[in-house]
Design a protein around this motif. Structure first.
Motif, short mmCIF file in Angstrom:
data_model
loop_
_atom_site.label_atom_id
_atom_site.label_comp_id
_atom_site.label_asym_id
_atom_site.label_seq_id
_atom_site.Cartn_x
_atom_site.Cartn_y
_atom_site.Cartn_z
N ILE A 1 0.85 -1.19 0.00
CA ILE A 1 0.00 0.00 0.00
C ILE A 1 0.89 1.24 0.00
CG2 ILE A 1 -1.87 1.23 1.16
CD1 ILE A 1 -2.47 -1.41 2.67
N GLY A 2 0.82 2.01 -1.05
CA GLY A 2 1.57 3.25 -1.15
C GLY A 2 0.64 4.45 -1.07
N GLY B 1 2.66 15.50 2.20
CA GLY B 1 3.07 16.13 3.44
C GLY B 1 3.15 15.23 4.65
N PHE B 2 2.24 14.24 4.76
CA PHE B 2 2.18 13.43 5.97
C PHE B 2 3.30 12.41 6.02
CE2 PHE B 2 -2.46 14.48 5.43
CZ PHE B 2 -2.50 15.39 6.47
N LYS B 3 3.75 12.11 7.24
CA LYS B 3 4.77 11.09 7.45
C LYS B 3 4.10 9.71 7.47
CE LYS B 3 6.12 13.18 11.20
NZ LYS B 3 6.86 13.62 12.42
N PRO B 4 4.83 8.66 7.08
CA PRO B 4 4.22 7.32 7.08
C PRO B 4 3.74 6.91 8.47
CG PRO B 4 6.59 7.21 6.64
CD PRO B 4 6.19 8.64 6.53
N LEU C 1 2.54 -0.44 4.64
CA LEU C 1 2.14 0.87 4.11
C LEU C 1 3.33 1.83 4.17
CD1 LEU C 1 -1.01 2.90 4.36
CD2 LEU C 1 1.06 3.96 5.25
N PHE C 2 3.51 2.58 3.13
CA PHE C 2 4.63 3.51 3.02
C PHE C 2 4.18 4.70 2.18
CE2 PHE C 2 4.77 -0.01 0.07
CZ PHE C 2 4.71 0.63 -1.16
N VAL C 3 4.97 5.75 2.18
CA VAL C 3 4.71 6.89 1.31
C VAL C 3 5.38 6.64 -0.03
CG1 VAL C 3 5.24 9.33 0.91
CG2 VAL C 3 4.42 8.58 3.15
N ALA C 4 4.63 6.82 -1.09
CA ALA C 4 5.17 6.78 -2.46
C ALA C 4 4.72 8.08 -3.12
CB ALA C 4 4.65 5.56 -3.22
N LEU D 1 10.52 10.67 -10.80
CA LEU D 1 10.85 10.57 -9.39
C LEU D 1 9.65 10.17 -8.54
CD1 LEU D 1 13.05 11.00 -7.18
CD2 LEU D 1 12.05 13.27 -6.84
N VAL D 2 9.88 9.22 -7.62
CA VAL D 2 8.90 8.91 -6.58
C VAL D 2 9.69 8.78 -5.27
CG1 VAL D 2 9.02 6.42 -7.11
CG2 VAL D 2 7.11 7.32 -5.76
N GLU D 3 9.28 9.54 -4.27
CA GLU D 3 9.92 9.49 -2.96
C GLU D 3 9.31 8.35 -2.15
OE1 GLU D 3 11.16 14.06 -1.98
OE2 GLU D 3 9.01 13.62 -1.95
#
Length: 503
Positions: free
Chosen positions: A113-114, A119-122, A135-138, A149-151
């Motif tokens: 789940i990305g 702005g929000f932190k994982p 779950l992570f930030v993508a 680019l994807v952070e």
């Protein structure tokens, strides 16, 4: 080469979600979408139309078969059998928590789940989750289907194996995954953008510059530098032969001068908002959003193609994505072995408006492009992939003869029928027929290809697997009669031959 990801689910189909959908689909991934917006299908369709147009102009490899797009009336059915889920709902933490809880309840246990959050932190997003490790930030950048680019941002709760798998999936769809070392509000990209944005707001607020003047400063100066070298490498060059240390010593003291207002923000009053809105309308209000998107895409494609020629920066991501497209075309051809007693149909495309000349027909060099792409598809079919080229072997076109037979117009769906007219240890002779949907021949091309040792710069015998694949198809191809025009020069008109005396 197998594709790691088979099916993705996208929750939200707005500007960012629509870009993700297009990126997945155009890289051959099936996509299930859930978006309750009443016009979600129209919005996604328009983004996808622009993305197809952009890929048609940017990708030089054979087109990747699109994935299948399905719309769902409920979130649970959209994510039920997805391998990867991308959440792109509005930036409200309560809404994201609600959506993530629904996703976790309905998704497969092994699904990743990305979140597209800017702005929000994982760790904030993982609150209340049963399995926060997946779950992570993508976080991507608009347009997602073009900007690579994807952070990727994890928290202490994340599973490193899941993050590594996520990075692999992102690479498979042409993204450049940047693993952010520590979770932080707004990650890396938006923190840098916010600094420029705050200064720009003050410049407009204080009537120092208009929105158009600020954009001109960026796009005519440091924006061009940033596009291909970023910030620090640009300043390293500014330091001259003495390098970065000299630059810091020379300009470092300026950091203490009272230039910036980064620690202060102008109040976003109705007056300031109206000023920015009016200036922006005057700057680009004559274009629709879709027109602006296409202008943006064309500019990006031009930059990417230039960077690809230098194998530099974002151009490397484009080159790698094209190599995957070539690999997929080869794999598809190997899995679906054609009838070698008939011409091979290995390349299909559609004539876009950019391909037309002043007569409204496909311009000459586009015919060569189509036939060149068909040749590349054939070479991929017989096994000339990146590994083969990395060994110092390749195939070059040494002679081409094209016949233009019909006026090929915009939106015509064309396919190329390829026949092997002959081959030996070093050469392959191909004949292509470009046909429309009705089977009418639009043009033909005959190509002589030469196998070369790229290090030595000279012709060399072919190696495996090209030799085996050519031996496999040769019996069937020999039974196809060569067209009467094959091998014939243009003879109908010409000046009388004049003997030239030797001197």
């Amino acid at each position: 080469m197998s594709v790691t990801l088979k099916k993705a689910a996208c929750i939200g189909g707005g500007v960012i979600g629509g870009g993700w959908i297009a990126r997945f689909l155009l890289n051959g991934i099936d996509v299930a979408i859930y978006d309750p917006h009443p016009e979600a299908a129209r919005i996604v369709g328009e983004v996808l139309e622009n993305a197809r147009r952009a890929y048609g102009k940017m990708i030089q490899a054979p087109a990747c078969p699109e994935g299948v797009l399905t719309f769902h009336d409920d979130l649970a059915s959209a994510v039920a059998d997805a391998d990867y889920i991308q959440e792109s709902v509005p930036e409200r933490l309560d809404l994201k928590h609600k959506v993530i809880a629904e996703v976790e309840a309905a998704a497969r246990p092994d699904a990743l789940i990305g979140s597209s959050t800017s702005g929000f932190k994982p760790s904030q997003l993982q609150e209340g989750m049963i399995h926060p490790e997946r779950l992570f930030v993508a976080h991507p950048f608009n347009p997602v289907y073009l900007i690579p680019l994807v952070e990727l941002v994890g928290s202490p709760a994340n599973d490193e194996a899941a993050l590594a798998r996520a990075a692999g999936i992102q690479r498979e769809i042409g993204m450049f995954p940047l693993r952010v070392r520590k979770e932080i509000d707004a990650h890396i990209g938006d923190r840098l953008l916010e600094a420029v944005w705050r200064e720009a707001l003050w410049l407009v607020h204080d009537d120092v510059a208009s929105t158009e003047e600020i954009d001109d400063v960026i796009r005519y100066s440091f924006g061009l530098r940033w596009a291909q070298m970023g910030l620090f490498e640009t300043y390293r060059i500014a330091g001259g032969e003495a390098g970065m240390k000299h630059f810091i010593e020379q300009f470092g003291p300026a950091l203490k001068w009272p230039w910036t207002k980064l620690m202060d923000v102008p109040e976003m009053t109705d007056e300031l908002a109206g000023k920015i809105g009016d200036q922006s309308d005057a700057q680009s209000g004559q274009y629709s959003i879709r027109e602006l998107e296409r202008i943006r895409d064309d500019n990006l494609i031009g930059i990417y193609q230039a960077l690809k020629a230098q194998d530099w920066g974002a151009g490397q991501s484009l080159r790698q994505m094209e190599e995957r497209f070539f690999e997929r075309a080869k794999d598809t051809a190997v899995r679906e072995t054609p009838d070698y007693t008939r011409p091979l149909v290995l390349h299909k495309t559609q004539v876009s408006g950019e391909w037309l000349d002043y007569n409204g027909h496909m311009t000459e060099f586009r015919y060569l492009q189509v036939f060149g792409d068909a040749t590349d598809a054939f070479l991929g079919h017989i096994g000339m992939d990146a590994g083969y080229r990395a060994a110092g072997r390749s195939v070059y076109t040494v002679e081409t003869h094209i016949r233009h037979l019909s006026e090929t117009k915009a939106n015509t769906h064309i396919s190329v029928r390829t026949t092997v007219l002959g081959h030996d240890a070093k050469r392959i002779r191909l004949h292509h027929e470009m046909v429309d949907e009705a089977g009418n021949v639009q043009a033909t091309a005959e190509h002589m290809l030469m196998h070369v040792d790229t290090a030595a710069g000279k012709a060399a015998p072919m190696a495996s697997p090209l030799t085996e694949r050519l031996a496999q198809l040769s019996p069937g191809q020999r039974g196809i009669a060569a067209p009467a025009h094959a091998g014939q020069p243009i003879r109908d008109i010409g000046w009388p031959v004049r003997e030239v005396e030797a001197t």
